[in-house]
Design an enzyme around this catalytic site. Sequence first.
Site, PDB file in Angstrom:
ATOM      1  N   ASP A  31     -41.178  13.106  36.085  1.00 54.56           N
ATOM      2  CA  ASP A  31     -40.493  12.098  37.732  1.00 54.56           C
ATOM      3  C   ASP A  31     -38.948  12.077  37.510  1.00 54.56           C
ATOM      4  O   ASP A  31     -38.717  11.116  36.691  1.00 54.56           O
ATOM      5  CB  ASP A  31     -41.601  11.439  37.903  1.00 54.56           C
ATOM      6  CG  ASP A  31     -41.151  12.010  40.271  1.00 54.56           C
ATOM      7  OD1 ASP A  31     -40.529  12.999  40.177  1.00 54.56           O
ATOM      8  OD2 ASP A  31     -42.185  11.297  40.549  1.00 54.56           O
ATOM      9  N   HIS A  48     -32.922  18.551  36.858  1.00 52.10           N
ATOM     10  CA  HIS A  48     -33.407  19.089  35.256  1.00 52.10           C
ATOM     11  C   HIS A  48     -32.446  19.641  34.380  1.00 52.10           C
ATOM     12  O   HIS A  48     -33.462  19.968  33.547  1.00 52.10           O
ATOM     13  CB  HIS A  48     -33.952  20.947  36.774  1.00 52.10           C
ATOM     14  CG  HIS A  48     -34.702  20.312  38.050  1.00 52.10           C
ATOM     15  ND1 HIS A  48     -35.108  19.162  38.086  1.00 52.10           N
ATOM     16  CD2 HIS A  48     -33.907  20.196  39.049  1.00 52.10           C
ATOM     17  CE1 HIS A  48     -35.591  19.364  39.212  1.00 52.10           C
ATOM     18  NE2 HIS A  48     -34.948  19.579  40.341  1.00 52.10           N
ATOM     19  N   LEU A 142     -47.328  21.068  16.475  1.00 50.74           N
ATOM     20  CA  LEU A 142     -47.561  20.077  17.373  1.00 50.74           C
ATOM     21  C   LEU A 142     -47.988  21.820  18.429  1.00 50.74           C
ATOM     22  O   LEU A 142     -47.550  22.287  18.333  1.00 50.74           O
ATOM     23  CB  LEU A 142     -45.863  19.371  18.000  1.00 50.74           C
ATOM     24  CG  LEU A 142     -46.088  19.092  19.497  1.00 50.74           C
ATOM     25  CD1 LEU A 142     -46.839  18.184  19.375  1.00 50.74           C
ATOM     26  CD2 LEU A 142     -44.695  18.604  19.960  1.00 50.74           C
TER      27      LEU A 142
HETATM   28  C1  IPE Z   1     -39.852  16.222  38.558  1.00 48.34           C
HETATM   29  O1  IPE Z   1     -38.074  15.401  39.319  1.00 48.34           O
HETATM   30  C2  IPE Z   1     -39.086  17.769  37.978  1.00 48.34           C
HETATM   31  C3  IPE Z   1     -39.887  18.562  39.080  1.00 48.34           C
HETATM   32  C4  IPE Z   1     -40.483  18.772  39.832  1.00 48.34           C
HETATM   33  C5  IPE Z   1     -39.539  19.916  38.686  1.00 48.34           C
HETATM   34  P1  IPE Z   1     -38.233  15.612  40.784  1.00 48.34           P
HETATM   35  O2  IPE Z   1     -37.197  17.087  41.112  1.00 48.34           O
HETATM   36  O3  IPE Z   1     -39.383  15.398  41.284  1.00 48.34           O
HETATM   37  O4  IPE Z   1     -37.375  14.342  40.391  1.00 48.34           O
HETATM   38  P2  IPE Z   1     -36.980  13.476  42.180  1.00 48.34           P
HETATM   39  O5  IPE Z   1     -38.239  12.591  41.926  1.00 48.34           O
HETATM   40  O6  IPE Z   1     -36.899  14.542  43.658  1.00 48.34           O
HETATM   41  O7  IPE Z   1     -36.487  12.085  42.157  1.00 48.34           O
HETATM   42 MG    MG Z   2     -40.273  13.824  42.179  1.00 51.48          MG
END
Ligand code: IPE
Ligand code: MG
Length: 252
Positions: A31, A48, A142
Amino acid sequence: MTQSNSRNDVSRRKPQGYSQKAKFHVAIVPDGNGRWARARGLPRESGHGAGVEAVRRVVARAPALGIDMLTFFAFSSANWERPHAEVRGILRVLEQYLQQDVRGWTESGVRLRVLGRRDRLPGDLRAAVESAEQATSRCERLELRLALDYSAREAILRSACRLYTALEISPDAFARLLDGTDTPPAPNVDLLIRTGGEQRLSDFLLWECAYAELFFTERAWPDFTAADLDAAVAEFHRRERRFGRVPDAAAG
Ligand code: IPE
Ligand code: MG
């Protein structure tokens, strides 16, 4: 009268009634991608993309730490509620990741499996998933599992509905249903890591995490390094796992 057959001898049962495998299973909720990007004045999608680099670092490091299975919460069923452009961006990044890394996985012994619903994934992503699963099906070093369009509640509910006429089922057989595979069930999660500062499970592996050790860190996922994985695993080894029993020393 004592009952000597093993089925009724509770003392011979494993904790929770599961077959405890020697496998070390680490699950990760990666996250903080969006906040990481915004803090740099970048679009969320770059977060991402950077997140995939962190996944690569962790996958490369995992075998050295004795990790047999790594499960990432890559895209939750709840994530469909995000803006369409972001959803497309995440799914595109995942498709590229699968396409770019599959050859490396076959060389380094990483077996890919995907959990979750496939019927709502874009066709190209579904094809990339199937081809990576097939290409790596003999890899044994793995097991890398990506949860895509995944909801633990939905998986549990679907399995329970399929079984509603069954009077009894073993936890292993139920876990197999949950995974939606005919292969041996995933072992319980030993260690669950969540980055990005939030401390919740968000519908990830609810059944499998029953006795997981939880590790939360403020670090945003794109900043997570091999050294951070080392630190989480070291912390895990310092914990005493009792599964509801008393410590060995107190057991007398
Ligand atoms: C997690 O990061 C990635 C996915 C859910 C794919 P977020 O996109 O939730 O990032 P924040 O929490 O908004 O910073
Ligand atoms: Mg998030």
